[in-house]
Design a protein around this motif. Structure first.
Motif, PDB file in Angstrom:
ATOM      1  N   VAL A  70      -8.026   2.304   4.768  1.00 32.60           N
ATOM      2  CA  VAL A  70      -6.803   2.890   5.331  1.00 32.60           C
ATOM      3  C   VAL A  70      -6.335   4.025   4.433  1.00 32.60           C
ATOM      4  O   VAL A  70      -6.206   3.863   3.214  1.00 32.60           O
ATOM      5  CB  VAL A  70      -5.695   1.829   5.469  1.00 32.60           C
ATOM      6  CG1 VAL A  70      -4.395   2.477   5.947  1.00 32.60           C
ATOM      7  CG2 VAL A  70      -6.133   0.740   6.439  1.00 32.60           C
ATOM      8  N   ALA A  71      -6.069   5.180   5.038  1.00 34.38           N
ATOM      9  CA  ALA A  71      -5.662   6.370   4.285  1.00 34.38           C
ATOM     10  C   ALA A  71      -4.477   7.037   4.983  1.00 34.38           C
ATOM     11  O   ALA A  71      -4.030   6.610   6.062  1.00 34.38           O
ATOM     12  CB  ALA A  71      -6.840   7.336   4.180  1.00 34.38           C
ATOM     13  N   HIS A  72      -3.969   8.083   4.363  1.00 30.74           N
ATOM     14  CA  HIS A  72      -2.821   8.822   4.877  1.00 30.74           C
ATOM     15  C   HIS A  72      -3.077   9.266   6.320  1.00 30.74           C
ATOM     16  O   HIS A  72      -4.111   9.843   6.630  1.00 30.74           O
ATOM     17  CB  HIS A  72      -2.575  10.043   3.993  1.00 30.74           C
ATOM     18  CG  HIS A  72      -1.242  10.689   4.198  1.00 30.74           C
ATOM     19  ND1 HIS A  72      -0.924  11.424   5.310  1.00 30.74           N
ATOM     20  CD2 HIS A  72      -0.124  10.698   3.416  1.00 30.74           C
ATOM     21  CE1 HIS A  72       0.315  11.864   5.214  1.00 30.74           C
ATOM     22  NE2 HIS A  72       0.825  11.439   4.072  1.00 30.74           N
ATOM     23  N   GLY A  73      -2.116   8.966   7.187  1.00 27.57           N
ATOM     24  CA  GLY A  73      -2.209   9.364   8.584  1.00 27.57           C
ATOM     25  C   GLY A  73      -2.902   8.372   9.489  1.00 27.57           C
ATOM     26  O   GLY A  73      -2.826   8.487  10.720  1.00 27.57           O
ATOM     27  N   ASP A  74      -3.620   7.381   8.916  1.00 25.77           N
ATOM     28  CA  ASP A  74      -4.274   6.364   9.749  1.00 25.77           C
ATOM     29  C   ASP A  74      -3.229   5.485  10.420  1.00 25.77           C
ATOM     30  O   ASP A  74      -2.136   5.272   9.895  1.00 25.77           O
ATOM     31  CB  ASP A  74      -5.210   5.494   8.906  1.00 25.77           C
ATOM     32  CG  ASP A  74      -6.479   6.223   8.495  1.00 25.77           C
ATOM     33  OD1 ASP A  74      -6.771   7.272   9.083  1.00 25.77           O
ATOM     34  OD2 ASP A  74      -7.163   5.735   7.579  1.00 25.77           O
TER      35      ASP A  74
ATOM     36  N   ASN B  73       3.099   2.123   4.926  1.00 22.36           N
ATOM     37  CA  ASN B  73       3.949   3.269   4.639  1.00 22.36           C
ATOM     38  C   ASN B  73       3.674   3.834   3.253  1.00 22.36           C
ATOM     39  O   ASN B  73       3.695   5.054   3.045  1.00 22.36           O
ATOM     40  CB  ASN B  73       5.415   2.843   4.773  1.00 22.36           C
ATOM     41  CG  ASN B  73       6.378   4.007   4.727  1.00 22.36           C
ATOM     42  OD1 ASN B  73       7.056   4.221   3.720  1.00 22.36           O
ATOM     43  ND2 ASN B  73       6.457   4.756   5.807  1.00 22.36           N
ATOM     44  N   ARG B  74       3.362   2.970   2.290  1.00 21.06           N
ATOM     45  CA  ARG B  74       3.085   3.438   0.919  1.00 21.06           C
ATOM     46  C   ARG B  74       1.772   4.206   0.828  1.00 21.06           C
ATOM     47  O   ARG B  74       1.561   4.954  -0.120  1.00 21.06           O
ATOM     48  CB  ARG B  74       3.035   2.238  -0.032  1.00 21.06           C
ATOM     49  CG  ARG B  74       4.410   1.674  -0.280  1.00 21.06           C
ATOM     50  CD  ARG B  74       4.662   1.222  -1.684  1.00 21.06           C
ATOM     51  NE  ARG B  74       6.086   1.013  -1.810  1.00 21.06           N
ATOM     52  CZ  ARG B  74       6.650  -0.015  -2.407  1.00 21.06           C
ATOM     53  NH1 ARG B  74       5.908  -0.950  -2.967  1.00 21.06           N
ATOM     54  NH2 ARG B  74       7.955  -0.114  -2.479  1.00 21.06           N
TER      55      ARG B  74
ATOM     56  N   HIS C 287       9.422  12.532   3.769  1.00 21.08           N
ATOM     57  CA  HIS C 287      10.293  12.072   4.853  1.00 21.08           C
ATOM     58  C   HIS C 287       9.814  12.627   6.192  1.00 21.08           C
ATOM     59  O   HIS C 287      10.216  12.133   7.247  1.00 21.08           O
ATOM     60  CB  HIS C 287      11.740  12.482   4.596  1.00 21.08           C
ATOM     61  CG  HIS C 287      11.967  13.964   4.571  1.00 21.08           C
ATOM     62  ND1 HIS C 287      11.619  14.768   3.502  1.00 21.08           N
ATOM     63  CD2 HIS C 287      12.503  14.801   5.500  1.00 21.08           C
ATOM     64  CE1 HIS C 287      11.937  16.012   3.774  1.00 21.08           C
ATOM     65  NE2 HIS C 287      12.464  16.071   4.978  1.00 21.08           N
ATOM     66  N   ARG C 288       8.927  13.618   6.151  1.00 21.38           N
ATOM     67  CA  ARG C 288       8.383  14.184   7.395  1.00 21.38           C
ATOM     68  C   ARG C 288       7.199  13.390   7.932  1.00 21.38           C
ATOM     69  O   ARG C 288       6.819  13.546   9.092  1.00 21.38           O
ATOM     70  CB  ARG C 288       7.963  15.639   7.156  1.00 21.38           C
ATOM     71  CG  ARG C 288       9.096  16.552   6.709  1.00 21.38           C
ATOM     72  CD  ARG C 288       8.635  18.001   6.561  1.00 21.38           C
ATOM     73  NE  ARG C 288       7.632  18.125   5.504  1.00 21.38           N
ATOM     74  CZ  ARG C 288       7.914  18.332   4.222  1.00 21.38           C
ATOM     75  NH1 ARG C 288       9.176  18.411   3.830  1.00 21.38           N
ATOM     76  NH2 ARG C 288       6.953  18.463   3.331  1.00 21.38           N
ATOM     77  N   ASP C 289       6.601  12.548   7.085  1.00 23.26           N
ATOM     78  CA  ASP C 289       5.467  11.732   7.534  1.00 23.26           C
ATOM     79  C   ASP C 289       5.903  10.766   8.633  1.00 23.26           C
ATOM     80  O   ASP C 289       7.045  10.281   8.648  1.00 23.26           O
ATOM     81  CB  ASP C 289       4.913  10.903   6.374  1.00 23.26           C
ATOM     82  CG  ASP C 289       4.240  11.741   5.306  1.00 23.26           C
ATOM     83  OD1 ASP C 289       3.823  12.876   5.615  1.00 23.26           O
ATOM     84  OD2 ASP C 289       4.136  11.261   4.163  1.00 23.26           O
ATOM     85  N   LEU C 290       4.975  10.439   9.525  1.00 27.67           N
ATOM     86  CA  LEU C 290       5.279   9.425  10.523  1.00 27.67           C
ATOM     87  C   LEU C 290       5.407   8.063   9.849  1.00 27.67           C
ATOM     88  O   LEU C 290       4.562   7.675   9.048  1.00 27.67           O
ATOM     89  CB  LEU C 290       4.188   9.370  11.592  1.00 27.67           C
ATOM     90  CG  LEU C 290       4.099  10.539  12.574  1.00 27.67           C
ATOM     91  CD1 LEU C 290       3.064  10.231  13.652  1.00 27.67           C
ATOM     92  CD2 LEU C 290       5.448  10.840  13.210  1.00 27.67           C
ATOM     93  N   CYS C 291       6.481   7.371  10.185  1.00 26.79           N
ATOM     94  CA  CYS C 291       6.707   6.005   9.714  1.00 26.79           C
ATOM     95  C   CYS C 291       6.116   5.004  10.693  1.00 26.79           C
ATOM     96  O   CYS C 291       5.580   3.969  10.287  1.00 26.79           O
ATOM     97  CB  CYS C 291       8.208   5.763   9.557  1.00 26.79           C
ATOM     98  SG  CYS C 291       8.682   4.113   9.003  1.00 26.79           S
TER      99      CYS C 291
ATOM    100  N   PRO D 131       9.244   9.845  12.590  1.00 31.09           N
ATOM    101  CA  PRO D 131       9.105  10.183  11.174  1.00 31.09           C
ATOM    102  C   PRO D 131       9.936   9.247  10.298  1.00 31.09           C
ATOM    103  O   PRO D 131      10.869   8.584  10.759  1.00 31.09           O
ATOM    104  CB  PRO D 131       9.643  11.621  11.089  1.00 31.09           C
ATOM    105  CG  PRO D 131       9.737  12.107  12.484  1.00 31.09           C
ATOM    106  CD  PRO D 131       9.913  10.907  13.351  1.00 31.09           C
ATOM    107  N   ASN D 132       9.618   9.243   9.016  1.00 36.32           N
ATOM    108  CA  ASN D 132      10.400   8.459   8.067  1.00 36.32           C
ATOM    109  C   ASN D 132      11.890   8.795   8.158  1.00 36.32           C
ATOM    110  O   ASN D 132      12.739   7.901   8.141  1.00 36.32           O
ATOM    111  CB  ASN D 132       9.910   8.726   6.641  1.00 36.32           C
ATOM    112  CG  ASN D 132       8.753   7.837   6.240  1.00 36.32           C
ATOM    113  OD1 ASN D 132       8.821   6.616   6.322  1.00 36.32           O
ATOM    114  ND2 ASN D 132       7.665   8.453   5.799  1.00 36.32           N
TER     115      ASN D 132
END
Length: 403
Positions: free
Chosen positions: A65-69, A89-90, A182-186, A204-205
């Motif tokens: 699992v990586a960023h955006g998955d 989320n982390r 904070h712009r990343d999808l939560c 988003p977060n």
């Protein structure tokens, strides 16, 4: 249209509006205080929840699992549901809740549309996954969760790599160190699908955080309060409007397996709750229970109702001795657009405008032209701050444009 008072923000800096970052900060400031617990079990402290979140994050990363998955969760109401969300989320990954009633086409559409390659599933739902295995195009790994903690052998599914949830634990307690925004999808939360295939709302977060800050302000939730969470965690109301506000305040969240009108009051007492939410017909179902001598024997001081039916709300407050029953209007797509002020309760009203954060107007549904006061029309909502609104429907640009 009257305005709701300006929000008092627990976390003023927008770059801190990240679900799992708030947990880390509360672990620093409230580490030994009880935070999240099952109804009839011990609470995890903030420090313990933070430590387990880090362990699970490392476990998920070891599975690729990586960023955006997208990480799919099909679980009953459990503390582990929230630990998994914070862990994803982390890593900058996106939590995707799966309605536990879904099977067949509804399940296949959600899993395929999300593009998630890893799914955490309670054992009780595995048969549905197996029945749809040949139609799940991208799913690769299934983590099996046993709600009772049983150490039974993990079933081997036809097409998927499978492992036990416990295998996610035991790695480093340190934060995974992934840069977050904070712009990343939560989360991606799927609509009910009443007008066609369910649409995945991209949140988003910052959106989730503002949603929770609104709720904390609305309920005046503080660190000595406890939120009773009986709505499903796969729905936004429970994690974003109950668990998250409790965390912002440094308070406690008590996760109930499921809502029961006949057991509601007893569960409220056992939890020590001071706040809870009732959705749809839940308030009416509770009110229809036979009156008892102990109806006022609890600590509840505020209930959020959507709706709080005007025909019964005053009788509901008197019978159960609840000082405030407040109403609001919101959606998964927009957050809370209107809220009922603490000292201006009007049965039958959905509250006043959240003009600090949104532009609102009543418009003709055919033309989008604003209507004069007193005219009935459609409520149009537009955000004033970037990333505090949904970012459209996942992999459905046509539906996003239509909305």
């Amino acid at each position: 249209m009257k305005d709701f008072p300006p929000l008092s923000l627990a976390f003023p800096a927008r770059e801190d509006w990240i679900f799992s970052r708030v947990l880390a900060e509360r672990a620093r400031t409230h580490g030994d205080r009880p935070f999240i617990q099952p109804l009839d079990g011990p609470a995890l402290t903030y420090a313990e929840a933070d430590r387990l979140t880090n362990q699970i994050a490392h476990g998920l990363r070891a599975l690729g699992v990586a960023h955006g998955d997208r990480v799919l969760l099909m679980l009953p109401n459990t503390v582990e549901f929230m630990l998994l969300w914070w862990a994803a989320n982390r890593l900058g990954a996106v939590e995707v809740s799966v309605n536990t009633a879904y099977k067949g086409y509804f399940l296949e559409h959600l899993v395929n549309n999300s593009g998630g390659r890893l799914m955490v599933v309670a054992r009780e739902f595995l048969d549905r996954l197996e029945e749809s295995a040949d139609k799940l195009e991208r799913l690769e790994t299934v983590v099996v969760y046993e709600p009772d903690g049983a150490a039974a052998a993990v079933p081997r599914l036809t097409r998927f790599r499978t492992l036990a949830f416990e295998e996610l634990y035991g790695r480093s307690d340190d934060p995974p160190g992934v840069p977050l925004s904070h712009r990343d999808l939560c989360a991606i939360m799927y609509t009910s699908g009443t007008t066609g295939p369910s649409k995945g709302v991209m949140l988003p977060n910052a959106f989730c955080h503002l949603f929770a800050e609104c709720t904390r302000n609305l309920t005046r939730f503080a660190e000595d309060d406890a939120y009773f969470v009986a709505t499903p965690l796969y729905h936004g109301n429970a994690p974003i409007m109950q668990v998250y506000p409790a965390m912002l305040a440094g308070g406690r969240a008590v996760v109930c397996p499921r809502f029961s009108a006949s057991e509601w009051l007893d569960q409220i007492r056992r939890s020590g709750a001071t706040a809870t939410n009732l959705l749809g017909v839940m308030m009416d179902f509770v009110f229809r229970q036979p009156p008892q001598a102990g109806d006022r024997d609890h600590r509840l001081r505020v209930v959020l109702g959507q709706p709080a039916p005007a025909a019964i709300v005053e009788d509901f407050k008197r019978r159960f001795g609840i000082p405030r029953v407040l109403e609001y209007y919101g959606m998964t797509e927009i957050g809370l657009a209107t809220m009922m002020p603490w000292d201006d309760v009007r049965p039958g009203s959905c509250g006043t405008a959240m003009s600090e954060w949104y532009e609102l107007r009543i418009a003709d549904p055919e033309t989008d032209e604003e209507l004069p006061p007193g005219e009935i029309g459609e409520l149009l909502v537009r955000p004033k701050a970037a990333w505090t609104f949904n970012q459209g429907y996942w992999e459905m640009p046509d539906k996003t444009l239509e909305a």
